[in-house]
Design a protein around this motif. Structure first.
Motif, PDB file in Angstrom:
ATOM      1  N   GLY A   1      15.073  -6.057 -15.326  1.00 45.31           N
ATOM      2  CA  GLY A   1      14.769  -4.687 -14.939  1.00 45.31           C
ATOM      3  C   GLY A   1      13.355  -4.542 -14.432  1.00 45.31           C
ATOM      4  O   GLY A   1      12.408  -5.016 -15.055  1.00 45.31           O
ATOM      5  N   GLY A   2      13.223  -3.908 -13.301  1.00 44.01           N
ATOM      6  CA  GLY A   2      11.907  -3.633 -12.752  1.00 44.01           C
ATOM      7  C   GLY A   2      12.024  -2.554 -11.692  1.00 44.01           C
ATOM      8  O   GLY A   2      13.124  -2.218 -11.245  1.00 44.01           O
ATOM      9  N   HIS A   3      10.894  -2.002 -11.291  1.00 39.53           N
ATOM     10  CA  HIS A   3      10.877  -1.094 -10.152  1.00 39.53           C
ATOM     11  C   HIS A   3       9.935  -1.680  -9.107  1.00 39.53           C
ATOM     12  O   HIS A   3       9.396  -2.771  -9.283  1.00 39.53           O
ATOM     13  N   GLY A   4       9.765  -0.976  -8.022  1.00 39.96           N
ATOM     14  CA  GLY A   4       8.992  -1.545  -6.937  1.00 39.96           C
ATOM     15  C   GLY A   4       9.772  -2.565  -6.142  1.00 39.96           C
ATOM     16  O   GLY A   4       9.190  -3.418  -5.466  1.00 39.96           O
ATOM     17  N   PHE A   5      11.094  -2.516  -6.197  1.00 41.65           N
ATOM     18  CA  PHE A   5      11.934  -3.397  -5.393  1.00 41.65           C
ATOM     19  C   PHE A   5      12.151  -2.816  -3.994  1.00 41.65           C
ATOM     20  O   PHE A   5      12.284  -3.556  -3.029  1.00 41.65           O
ATOM     21  N   GLU A   6      12.179  -1.490  -3.910  1.00 40.36           N
ATOM     22  CA  GLU A   6      12.342  -0.836  -2.609  1.00 40.36           C
ATOM     23  C   GLU A   6      11.291   0.256  -2.402  1.00 40.36           C
ATOM     24  O   GLU A   6      11.467   1.140  -1.582  1.00 40.36           O
ATOM     25  N   VAL A   7      10.220   0.167  -3.164  1.00 41.78           N
ATOM     26  CA  VAL A   7       9.083   1.067  -3.009  1.00 41.78           C
ATOM     27  C   VAL A   7       7.822   0.216  -3.139  1.00 41.78           C
ATOM     28  O   VAL A   7       7.669  -0.504  -4.128  1.00 41.78           O
ATOM     29  N   PRO A   8       6.912   0.272  -2.178  1.00 46.14           N
ATOM     30  CA  PRO A   8       5.650  -0.476  -2.306  1.00 46.14           C
ATOM     31  C   PRO A   8       4.708   0.238  -3.273  1.00 46.14           C
ATOM     32  O   PRO A   8       3.728   0.868  -2.869  1.00 46.14           O
ATOM     33  N   THR A   9       5.013   0.151  -4.570  1.00 43.29           N
ATOM     34  CA  THR A   9       4.267   0.908  -5.575  1.00 43.29           C
ATOM     35  C   THR A   9       2.848   0.381  -5.781  1.00 43.29           C
ATOM     36  O   THR A   9       1.997   1.098  -6.313  1.00 43.29           O
ATOM     37  N   ALA A  10       2.585  -0.876  -5.411  1.00 49.05           N
ATOM     38  CA  ALA A  10       1.210  -1.394  -5.467  1.00 49.05           C
ATOM     39  C   ALA A  10       0.519  -0.998  -4.175  1.00 49.05           C
ATOM     40  O   ALA A  10       0.318  -1.799  -3.265  1.00 49.05           O
ATOM     41  N   SER A  11       0.149   0.264  -4.087  1.00 47.07           N
ATOM     42  CA  SER A  11      -0.317   0.828  -2.820  1.00 47.07           C
ATOM     43  C   SER A  11      -1.745   0.417  -2.520  1.00 47.07           C
ATOM     44  O   SER A  11      -2.547   0.137  -3.414  1.00 47.07           O
ATOM     45  N   GLY A  12      -2.049   0.371  -1.230  1.00 46.94           N
ATOM     46  CA  GLY A  12      -3.424   0.173  -0.802  1.00 46.94           C
ATOM     47  C   GLY A  12      -4.183   1.489  -0.833  1.00 46.94           C
ATOM     48  O   GLY A  12      -3.635   2.549  -1.158  1.00 46.94           O
ATOM     49  N   ILE A  13      -5.468   1.432  -0.481  1.00 41.89           N
ATOM     50  CA  ILE A  13      -6.295   2.634  -0.527  1.00 41.89           C
ATOM     51  C   ILE A  13      -7.265   2.619   0.645  1.00 41.89           C
ATOM     52  O   ILE A  13      -7.695   1.555   1.102  1.00 41.89           O
ATOM     53  N   PHE A  14      -7.542   3.808   1.181  1.00 40.07           N
ATOM     54  CA  PHE A  14      -8.516   3.996   2.263  1.00 40.07           C
ATOM     55  C   PHE A  14      -8.222   3.083   3.464  1.00 40.07           C
ATOM     56  O   PHE A  14      -9.130   2.472   4.026  1.00 40.07           O
ATOM     57  N   GLY A  15      -6.950   3.007   3.836  1.00 44.20           N
ATOM     58  CA  GLY A  15      -6.541   2.199   4.982  1.00 44.20           C
ATOM     59  C   GLY A  15      -5.997   0.840   4.623  1.00 44.20           C
ATOM     60  O   GLY A  15      -5.505   0.107   5.490  1.00 44.20           O
ATOM     61  N   GLY A  16      -6.074   0.460   3.335  1.00 41.87           N
ATOM     62  CA  GLY A  16      -5.513  -0.810   2.901  1.00 41.87           C
ATOM     63  C   GLY A  16      -4.000  -0.746   2.823  1.00 41.87           C
ATOM     64  O   GLY A  16      -3.403   0.316   2.633  1.00 41.87           O
TER      65      GLY A  16
ATOM     66  N   GLY B   1      -9.154  -0.739   2.753  1.00 43.87           N
ATOM     67  CA  GLY B   1      -9.741  -0.654   4.087  1.00 43.87           C
ATOM     68  C   GLY B   1      -8.869  -1.266   5.174  1.00 43.87           C
ATOM     69  O   GLY B   1      -7.897  -1.971   4.925  1.00 43.87           O
ATOM     70  N   ASP B   2      -9.249  -0.987   6.412  1.00 47.99           N
ATOM     71  CA  ASP B   2      -8.504  -1.411   7.596  1.00 47.99           C
ATOM     72  C   ASP B   2      -8.497  -2.933   7.713  1.00 47.99           C
ATOM     73  O   ASP B   2      -9.563  -3.562   7.799  1.00 47.99           O
ATOM     74  N   PRO B   3      -7.334  -3.565   7.751  1.00 50.13           N
ATOM     75  CA  PRO B   3      -7.298  -5.038   7.828  1.00 50.13           C
ATOM     76  C   PRO B   3      -7.968  -5.615   9.072  1.00 50.13           C
ATOM     77  O   PRO B   3      -8.490  -6.735   9.021  1.00 50.13           O
ATOM     78  N   ILE B   4      -7.979  -4.876  10.202  1.00 51.03           N
ATOM     79  CA  ILE B   4      -8.587  -5.468  11.392  1.00 51.03           C
ATOM     80  C   ILE B   4     -10.114  -5.429  11.324  1.00 51.03           C
ATOM     81  O   ILE B   4     -10.791  -5.891  12.249  1.00 51.03           O
ATOM     82  N   GLU B   5     -10.660  -4.903  10.218  1.00 45.86           N
ATOM     83  CA  GLU B   5     -12.094  -4.993   9.991  1.00 45.86           C
ATOM     84  C   GLU B   5     -12.459  -6.174   9.096  1.00 45.86           C
ATOM     85  O   GLU B   5     -13.640  -6.403   8.812  1.00 45.86           O
ATOM     86  N   ARG B   6     -11.478  -6.949   8.666  1.00 46.10           N
ATOM     87  CA  ARG B   6     -11.773  -8.125   7.844  1.00 46.10           C
ATOM     88  C   ARG B   6     -12.446  -9.181   8.707  1.00 46.10           C
ATOM     89  O   ARG B   6     -12.030  -9.444   9.850  1.00 46.10           O
ATOM     90  N   ASP B   7     -13.470  -9.803   8.164  1.00 44.07           N
ATOM     91  CA  ASP B   7     -14.206 -10.842   8.869  1.00 44.07           C
ATOM     92  C   ASP B   7     -13.233 -11.949   9.295  1.00 44.07           C
ATOM     93  O   ASP B   7     -12.492 -12.474   8.450  1.00 44.07           O
ATOM     94  N   PRO B   8     -13.222 -12.316  10.579  1.00 46.29           N
ATOM     95  CA  PRO B   8     -12.320 -13.395  11.022  1.00 46.29           C
ATOM     96  C   PRO B   8     -12.502 -14.686  10.227  1.00 46.29           C
ATOM     97  O   PRO B   8     -11.538 -15.429  10.018  1.00 46.29           O
ATOM     98  N   ALA B   9     -13.736 -14.959   9.767  1.00 46.36           N
ATOM     99  CA  ALA B   9     -13.952 -16.158   8.964  1.00 46.36           C
ATOM    100  C   ALA B   9     -13.198 -16.072   7.640  1.00 46.36           C
ATOM    101  O   ALA B   9     -12.690 -17.080   7.138  1.00 46.36           O
TER     102      ALA B   9
END
Length: 741
Positions: free
Chosen positions: A483-498, A563-571
């Protein structure tokens, strides 16, 4: 029992205060050591699914162990119920111990049995020692204490109100036999009960030594001052933050019977030095076992608040005095009999903790210093696997497999989440060694390893979870409740664009050729090399079967991104690729990098990311700006994370993007002025699934194309206004902004 009395305040010098304070904490440690030494349960000895504590005579928590935070509030409530139910009849006397597991008398759910011992000095009740742990079985419809089939609480095993288990130092064998006789594993339960009693005896004995050395009035004065100190420091911290309203919303999928959605809605109001958590918008009780009681709601809120707001403050009841919790009866978070609630800690309580974490993080993120304590969601729903059957020794037994505890932590503004962090509600989280589990279960592990693409993408990404694969060993079959939830809901949500972390998943390859590979000298580590029938399991069922030759693959949730993933340092993206934290698909589709021969091409990546921003700038908006003159200098009043801030004056304030664009009037929802795009599950990540009744939308700055938020909701739920700052109180931030430049 003589009634609890107030202590005459005694002046205690700072050194003595600190010595006694630390001794109280070390007594907790000694209680935990005693419990782990006596208990034969791997849940206690290997996974630390327990807690211990010392309490004032009225049940206020003074010092707690750093294991399961949920139990801190739970045992405090247990003590209060013991006093209310037992003070007159049968009485509370020296040498007594009381046992209970009723979710309506302080327990989180029936498998959590607590034992409380009153502590007397010269005939006066002065304190309590408490210990609580999860049990492998307490009877009921299914082994393990979790009842996916249950329709009401009376099908969920033994429900014990406060009962005297030890009378004047002598165990009541009739009560003991009644409790253990309800379990499928009476010997294991008996040993665990003895461990709980041992922990309390250690607490009682050592507190008595402390009183003998320093005097009762001194020790109790330190306890009371410690409670007041935590309250004072929490309230001082709250006064540093602006007033306002901060909101969070999430959904729990599947109640054990039908794949329904259950909304948890939180409105956190911060006023002066107090917090009001209002869950009034939460859906009614579910028909299945995912509900929690009001005690569970307290536990979820406290587990969300303490690590964020009181990260450097002693955890006790004083730290919680600034909190008010509001929720009507008979919701998912405040169930009453006969509603089922055996999965409460992994259901309603977990959701209360996650929404609390999000709302408090939004509050902390208004402050230039405390924003570093704010966090994206850790794993938003743990999974359950409780098999039972004939073990490799020929005996019937049952277990809880704890690999799902290897979950990733949420990202922060300044760093990635931990990989894996473990459950946030278990401060001292451990996962049993594979070898320890294989000794007691007829299971063979193929692997444990960090799971690519599990953490939520972001400028700072969420921590990874660890997956596991296993098969039967020296057994023909096992039956399990899952038994678990979060199978059809992204309950581990990001924040501020994450972005959110992956969804939970379980997959079984039925009738595989695993042993043929082993006989050929190879251990198959990937699902696609196995022959057999691939089957995704239901989110919750009591009839999950593993048979000889089946291979079970387990994929837990991880932590959300910031935060926005396209702001992650390419390195950093390159390093993630090299370490197999992310796949090439995630790197290109979400992080917006261009790969040449498997490596990040920085020049082409800059071009690609500019193209992504241009597309976002063209997203439609409900309202058009600008709302203020471009380039006009405005003082910062408050932050809304690190992508948005409020600038201007109290009477003329605007929400401004980090690029300098004045996005919206501060009195309105900035989402109406942002670009918005409806998206599907694949746009959120490689392992995201969306329930048929959910939708997702992205919001971006129309000037620079920065991703500001991802929101998943029911179509009829209005867009969430995550933060409304009371601008008349932002003066508290002036010095903080000046200090940070």
């Amino acid at each position: 029992m003589s009634a609890p009395q107030q202590t005459d305040p005694t002046e205690v010098d700072p050194i003595t205060f600190e010595v006694i304070r630390h001794r109280l904490e070390s007594i907790n440690t000694e209680q935990a050591v005693a419990l782990k030494a006596v208990s034969g349960s791997p849940i206690v000895s290997e996974a630390d699914d327990f807690n211990v504590g010392l309490y004032r005579a009225d049940g206020q928590l003074v010092a707690m162990g750093r294991t399961v935070i949920y139990h801190a509030s739970s045992m405090s409530e247990m003590v209060k119920h013991v006093i209310a139910d037992c003070a007159e009849d049968p009485g509370i006397n020296e040498g007594d111990c009381f046992v209970l597991n009723s979710p309506h008398k302080g327990a989180l759910h029936a498998p959590d049995i607590g034992i409380l011992q009153p502590i007397f000095h010269d005939g006066r009740l002065v304190a309590w020692a408490g210990a609580c742990s999860h049990q492998l079985d307490i009877g009921g419809m299914e082994h393990g204490g979790f009842m996916p089939q249950a329709r009401d609480i009376y099908q969920e095993g033994l429900q014990i109100p406060p009962v005297k288990l030890v009378d004047g130092g002598k165990v009541r064998s009739d009560v003991w036999s009644m409790i253990t006789g309800m379990s499928r594993l009476p010997d294991a339960l008996s040993l665990n009960l003895r461990g709980l009693i041992a922990a309390n005896r250690v607490g009682t004995t050592e507190l008595g030594k402390l009183v003998a050395r320093y005097g009762l009035d001194t020790v109790l004065s330190v306890m009371d001052r410690l409670l007041d100190l935590s309250e004072t420091r929490v309230r001082e911290r709250l006064r540093e933050l602006p007033d306002g309203v901060f909101r969070a919303r999430s959904y729990l999928d599947h109640d054990g019977h039908t794949n329904t959605l259950h909304r948890v809605e939180l409105e956190l109001t911060k006023t002066g030095d107090a917090l009001r958590f209002d869950f009034t918008g939460t859906d009614p009780e579910a028909h299945g076992f995912v509900n929690c009681t009001r005690t569970g709601l307290l536990a979820g809120v406290y587990a969300g608040v303490l690590p964020l707001l009181a990260f450097d403050i002693p955890w006790n009841s004083g730290a919680l005095r600034a909190i008010e919790i509001v929720c009507p009866d008979r919701t998912l978070l405040t169930s009453l009999p006969p509603a089922a609630c055996s999965q409460g800690p992994l259901g309603g309580i977990w959701m209360a903790e996650m929404t609390t974490t999000e709302a408090v993080s939004k509050l902390m993120a208004t402050h230039p210093t405390y924003i570093d304590e704010a966090q994206a969601s850790p794993a938003g729903g743990t999974d359950l696997f409780c098999p039972n059957g004939i073990d490799q020794y020929g005996d019937y037994s049952g277990w809880i497999v704890l690999d799902a505890m290897q979950t990733g932590g949420g990202a922060y503004a300044h760093r990635d989440g931990l990989s894996p962090q473990g459950h946030r509600c278990i401060s001292h989280c451990q996962v049993p060694n594979v070898e320890a589990q294989e000794m007691i279960m007829p299971l063979l592990w193929l692997y444990r390893r960090l799971l690519p693409d599990s953490g939520g993408p972001g400028r700072q990404r969420g921590g990874q979870s660890a997956s596991a694969a296993m098969t039967l060993h020296h057994a023909h079959w096992l039956r399990a409740a899952v038994g678990g939830h979060g199978f059809e809901v992204p309950t581990a949500s990001g924040i501020f664009g994450g972005y959110p972390a992956r969804c939970n998943a379980r997959v079984v390859v039925r009738g595989s050729d695993f042993w043929s590979h082993v006989e050929g000298g190879e251990v198959p580590l990937e699902m696609d090399v196995l022959a057999g029938t691939v089957e995704e399991t239901a989110a919750k069922t009591a009839d999950f079967m593993l048979q000889a030759g089946d291979v079970f693959f387990w994929y837990p949730q991880a932590g959300g991104g910031w935060g926005d993933p396209i702001e992650r340092d390419p390195a950093d993206v390159q390093a993630d690729l090299a370490q197999q934290v992310i796949s090439a698909e995630t790197a290109t589709q979400i992080y917006g990098v261009v790969l040449t021969d498997g490596r990040v091409d920085e020049e082409r990546t800059r071009t690609r990311r500019d193209e992504v921003r241009a597309l976002r700038r063209a997203w439609p908006r409900a309202k058009e700006g600008p709302v203020a003159a471009a380039g006009e200098p405005r003082p910062t009043l408050a932050l809304l994370g690190d992508a948005l801030r409020i600038e201007g004056t109290v009477d003329d304030a605007v929400v401004v993007c980090r690029c300098g664009h004045a996005l919206a009037p501060a009195a309105e929802s900035w989402k109406e002025y942002a670009g918005v795009l409806a998206i599907d599950a694949p746009d959120l990540g490689t392992e995201i699934r969306l329930h048929r009744d959910l939708r997702s939308q992205m919001y971006a700055c129309p000037a620079c194309g920065r991703l500001l938020e991802i929101e998943t909701s029911r179509p009829d739920d209005p867009p969430l206004v995550g933060a409304e700052v009371d601008l008349t109180t932002v003066g508290v931030l002036t010095e903080a902004f000046a200090a940070r430049g």
